[in-house]
Design a protein around this motif. Sequence first.
Motif, PDB file in Angstrom:
ATOM      1  N   TYR A 101       6.250  21.671  16.619  1.00 20.43           N
ATOM      2  CA  TYR A 101       6.685  20.628  15.696  1.00 20.43           C
ATOM      3  C   TYR A 101       8.199  20.601  15.556  1.00 20.43           C
ATOM      4  O   TYR A 101       8.820  19.538  15.605  1.00 20.43           O
ATOM      5  CB  TYR A 101       6.037  20.836  14.316  1.00 20.43           C
ATOM      6  N   GLU A 102       8.808  21.738  15.406  1.00 23.32           N
ATOM      7  CA  GLU A 102      10.266  21.800  15.202  1.00 23.32           C
ATOM      8  C   GLU A 102      11.002  21.239  16.413  1.00 23.32           C
ATOM      9  O   GLU A 102      11.978  20.504  16.281  1.00 23.32           O
ATOM     10  CB  GLU A 102      10.690  23.253  14.925  1.00 23.32           C
ATOM     11  N   GLU A 103      10.514  21.588  17.599  1.00 22.84           N
ATOM     12  CA  GLU A 103      11.141  21.094  18.821  1.00 22.84           C
ATOM     13  C   GLU A 103      11.012  19.569  18.914  1.00 22.84           C
ATOM     14  O   GLU A 103      11.962  18.877  19.272  1.00 22.84           O
ATOM     15  CB  GLU A 103      10.468  21.757  20.029  1.00 22.84           C
ATOM     16  N   LEU A 104       9.820  19.048  18.580  1.00 25.78           N
ATOM     17  CA  LEU A 104       9.627  17.589  18.575  1.00 25.78           C
ATOM     18  C   LEU A 104      10.548  16.920  17.559  1.00 25.78           C
ATOM     19  O   LEU A 104      11.142  15.880  17.833  1.00 25.78           O
ATOM     20  CB  LEU A 104       8.171  17.243  18.259  1.00 25.78           C
ATOM     21  N   HIS A 105      10.677  17.529  16.387  1.00 25.01           N
ATOM     22  CA  HIS A 105      11.538  16.978  15.345  1.00 25.01           C
ATOM     23  C   HIS A 105      12.991  16.922  15.839  1.00 25.01           C
ATOM     24  O   HIS A 105      13.689  15.921  15.625  1.00 25.01           O
ATOM     25  CB  HIS A 105      11.417  17.830  14.066  1.00 25.01           C
ATOM     26  N   GLN A 106      13.431  17.985  16.475  1.00 23.55           N
ATOM     27  CA  GLN A 106      14.798  18.007  17.015  1.00 23.55           C
ATOM     28  C   GLN A 106      14.989  16.940  18.087  1.00 23.55           C
ATOM     29  O   GLN A 106      16.031  16.287  18.144  1.00 23.55           O
ATOM     30  CB  GLN A 106      15.112  19.403  17.593  1.00 23.55           C
ATOM     31  N   ARG A 107      13.975  16.739  18.917  1.00 23.15           N
ATOM     32  CA  ARG A 107      14.070  15.705  19.955  1.00 23.15           C
ATOM     33  C   ARG A 107      14.172  14.313  19.323  1.00 23.15           C
ATOM     34  O   ARG A 107      14.938  13.465  19.777  1.00 23.15           O
ATOM     35  CB  ARG A 107      12.854  15.768  20.884  1.00 23.15           C
ATOM     36  N   VAL A 108      13.390  14.080  18.269  1.00 22.73           N
ATOM     37  CA  VAL A 108      13.446  12.787  17.582  1.00 22.73           C
ATOM     38  C   VAL A 108      14.826  12.573  16.974  1.00 22.73           C
ATOM     39  O   VAL A 108      15.424  11.496  17.107  1.00 22.73           O
ATOM     40  CB  VAL A 108      12.348  12.701  16.491  1.00 22.73           C
ATOM     41  N   LEU A 109      15.369  13.596  16.315  1.00 23.18           N
ATOM     42  CA  LEU A 109      16.702  13.487  15.723  1.00 23.18           C
ATOM     43  C   LEU A 109      17.747  13.227  16.795  1.00 23.18           C
ATOM     44  O   LEU A 109      18.659  12.401  16.612  1.00 23.18           O
ATOM     45  CB  LEU A 109      17.050  14.759  14.939  1.00 23.18           C
ATOM     46  N   SER A 110      17.610  13.908  17.923  1.00 28.61           N
ATOM     47  CA  SER A 110      18.553  13.708  19.026  1.00 28.61           C
ATOM     48  C   SER A 110      18.475  12.281  19.556  1.00 28.61           C
ATOM     49  O   SER A 110      19.503  11.640  19.800  1.00 28.61           O
ATOM     50  CB  SER A 110      18.236  14.709  20.139  1.00 28.61           C
ATOM     51  N   LEU A 111      17.276  11.773  19.716  1.00 25.72           N
ATOM     52  CA  LEU A 111      17.114  10.397  20.198  1.00 25.72           C
ATOM     53  C   LEU A 111      17.666   9.388  19.189  1.00 25.72           C
ATOM     54  O   LEU A 111      18.288   8.391  19.582  1.00 25.72           O
ATOM     55  CB  LEU A 111      15.634  10.109  20.480  1.00 25.72           C
ATOM     56  N   GLU A 112      17.455   9.650  17.910  1.00 24.61           N
ATOM     57  CA  GLU A 112      18.008   8.754  16.884  1.00 24.61           C
ATOM     58  C   GLU A 112      19.532   8.753  16.944  1.00 24.61           C
ATOM     59  O   GLU A 112      20.177   7.708  16.839  1.00 24.61           O
ATOM     60  CB  GLU A 112      17.539   9.195  15.492  1.00 24.61           C
ATOM     61  N   THR A 113      20.132   9.919  17.113  1.00 24.31           N
ATOM     62  CA  THR A 113      21.590  10.028  17.201  1.00 24.31           C
ATOM     63  C   THR A 113      22.098   9.271  18.422  1.00 24.31           C
ATOM     64  O   THR A 113      23.088   8.518  18.333  1.00 24.31           O
ATOM     65  CB  THR A 113      22.014  11.510  17.284  1.00 24.31           C
ATOM     66  N   ARG A 114      21.444   9.454  19.555  1.00 24.24           N
ATOM     67  CA  ARG A 114      21.853   8.739  20.774  1.00 24.24           C
ATOM     68  C   ARG A 114      21.733   7.231  20.585  1.00 24.24           C
ATOM     69  O   ARG A 114      22.595   6.475  21.051  1.00 24.24           O
ATOM     70  CB  ARG A 114      20.991   9.199  21.954  1.00 24.24           C
ATOM     71  N   LEU A 115      20.669   6.797  19.907  1.00 22.88           N
ATOM     72  CA  LEU A 115      20.489   5.370  19.654  1.00 22.88           C
ATOM     73  C   LEU A 115      21.611   4.832  18.764  1.00 22.88           C
ATOM     74  O   LEU A 115      22.183   3.768  19.048  1.00 22.88           O
ATOM     75  CB  LEU A 115      19.122   5.111  19.002  1.00 22.88           C
ATOM     76  N   ARG A 116      21.974   5.566  17.729  1.00 24.12           N
ATOM     77  CA  ARG A 116      23.079   5.137  16.850  1.00 24.12           C
ATOM     78  C   ARG A 116      24.393   5.057  17.629  1.00 24.12           C
ATOM     79  O   ARG A 116      25.169   4.119  17.468  1.00 24.12           O
ATOM     80  CB  ARG A 116      23.221   6.098  15.669  1.00 24.12           C
ATOM     81  N   ASP A 117      24.628   6.072  18.482  1.00 22.89           N
ATOM     82  CA  ASP A 117      25.847   6.073  19.298  1.00 22.89           C
ATOM     83  C   ASP A 117      25.893   4.850  20.211  1.00 22.89           C
ATOM     84  O   ASP A 117      26.943   4.202  20.350  1.00 22.89           O
ATOM     85  CB  ASP A 117      25.946   7.351  20.135  1.00 22.89           C
ATOM     86  N   CYS A 118      24.768   4.530  20.817  1.00 23.93           N
ATOM     87  CA  CYS A 118      24.712   3.347  21.691  1.00 23.93           C
ATOM     88  C   CYS A 118      24.983   2.077  20.897  1.00 23.93           C
ATOM     89  O   CYS A 118      25.710   1.184  21.352  1.00 23.93           O
ATOM     90  CB  CYS A 118      23.352   3.246  22.374  1.00 23.93           C
ATOM     91  N   MET A 119      24.403   2.011  19.710  1.00 25.21           N
ATOM     92  CA  MET A 119      24.620   0.823  18.876  1.00 25.21           C
ATOM     93  C   MET A 119      26.098   0.703  18.489  1.00 25.21           C
ATOM     94  O   MET A 119      26.666  -0.397  18.518  1.00 25.21           O
ATOM     95  CB  MET A 119      23.718   0.880  17.626  1.00 25.21           C
ATOM     96  N   LYS A 120      26.732   1.824  18.160  1.00 27.33           N
ATOM     97  CA  LYS A 120      28.155   1.799  17.815  1.00 27.33           C
ATOM     98  C   LYS A 120      28.984   1.331  19.000  1.00 27.33           C
ATOM     99  O   LYS A 120      29.907   0.522  18.854  1.00 27.33           O
ATOM    100  CB  LYS A 120      28.633   3.188  17.371  1.00 27.33           C
ATOM    101  N   LYS A 121      28.677   1.840  20.189  1.00 27.40           N
ATOM    102  CA  LYS A 121      29.411   1.430  21.383  1.00 27.40           C
ATOM    103  C   LYS A 121      29.253  -0.069  21.628  1.00 27.40           C
ATOM    104  O   LYS A 121      30.219  -0.741  21.989  1.00 27.40           O
ATOM    105  CB  LYS A 121      28.933   2.212  22.601  1.00 27.40           C
ATOM    106  N   LEU A 122      28.051  -0.571  21.445  1.00 25.61           N
ATOM    107  CA  LEU A 122      27.829  -2.013  21.639  1.00 25.61           C
ATOM    108  C   LEU A 122      28.620  -2.838  20.618  1.00 25.61           C
ATOM    109  O   LEU A 122      29.223  -3.858  20.965  1.00 25.61           O
ATOM    110  CB  LEU A 122      26.329  -2.346  21.528  1.00 25.61           C
ATOM    111  N   ILE A 123      28.628  -2.369  19.381  1.00 25.36           N
ATOM    112  CA  ILE A 123      29.391  -3.080  18.341  1.00 25.36           C
ATOM    113  C   ILE A 123      30.879  -3.044  18.666  1.00 25.36           C
ATOM    114  O   ILE A 123      31.574  -4.063  18.569  1.00 25.36           O
ATOM    115  CB  ILE A 123      29.091  -2.477  16.948  1.00 25.36           C
ATOM    116  N   ASP A 124      31.382  -1.862  19.065  1.00 26.94           N
ATOM    117  CA  ASP A 124      32.800  -1.735  19.424  1.00 26.94           C
ATOM    118  C   ASP A 124      33.134  -2.643  20.607  1.00 26.94           C
ATOM    119  O   ASP A 124      34.171  -3.316  20.623  1.00 26.94           O
ATOM    120  CB  ASP A 124      33.147  -0.282  19.776  1.00 26.94           C
ATOM    121  N   LEU A 125      32.260  -2.677  21.604  1.00 28.34           N
ATOM    122  CA  LEU A 125      32.471  -3.520  22.769  1.00 28.34           C
ATOM    123  C   LEU A 125      32.508  -4.992  22.374  1.00 28.34           C
ATOM    124  O   LEU A 125      33.363  -5.753  22.832  1.00 28.34           O
ATOM    125  CB  LEU A 125      31.364  -3.266  23.811  1.00 28.34           C
TER     126      LEU A 125
END
Length: 140
Positions: A101-125
């Motif tokens: 469970y902990e590993e899955l939770h960390q993967r979800v958090l990591s994916l959420e962070t990557r998604l936010r980063d992508c969204m920020k890059k798109l907004i900046d672009l």
Amino acid sequence: MSQSIEVLNLRTQRDFQYVLKMETQMKGLKAKFRQIEDDRKTLMTKHFQELKEKMDELLPLIPVLEQYKTDAKLITQFKEEIRNLSAVLTGIQEEIGAYDYEELHQRVLSLETRLRDCMKKLIDLKKRKEEEKRQQKGEA
């Protein structure tokens, strides 16, 4: 689904017992037909009436057999769906079983962070492109 299968199973068992009972009656009818062939002249009227009554008793067997066939098809469909569902669940269980469970939770958090980063890059672009367009309009 399991309750439906149980109800179908009970009804199928009941219907099967009914069919077995009717089979015995049908065998009796067959014996009576033979008896009529042996002694047509004297017993014709009596046996004909008995046969008619027996046939009237057997008439309800037709819808029971039709329902039995329908139920058997439904049970077959349920079994196939359960097999498919079991295969899917087994696949999911194998996939999830590889992580705790902990590993899955960390993967979800990591994916959420990557998604936010992508969204920020798109907004900046998008902002940069809008800024470039404004600058080009200002030069023109």
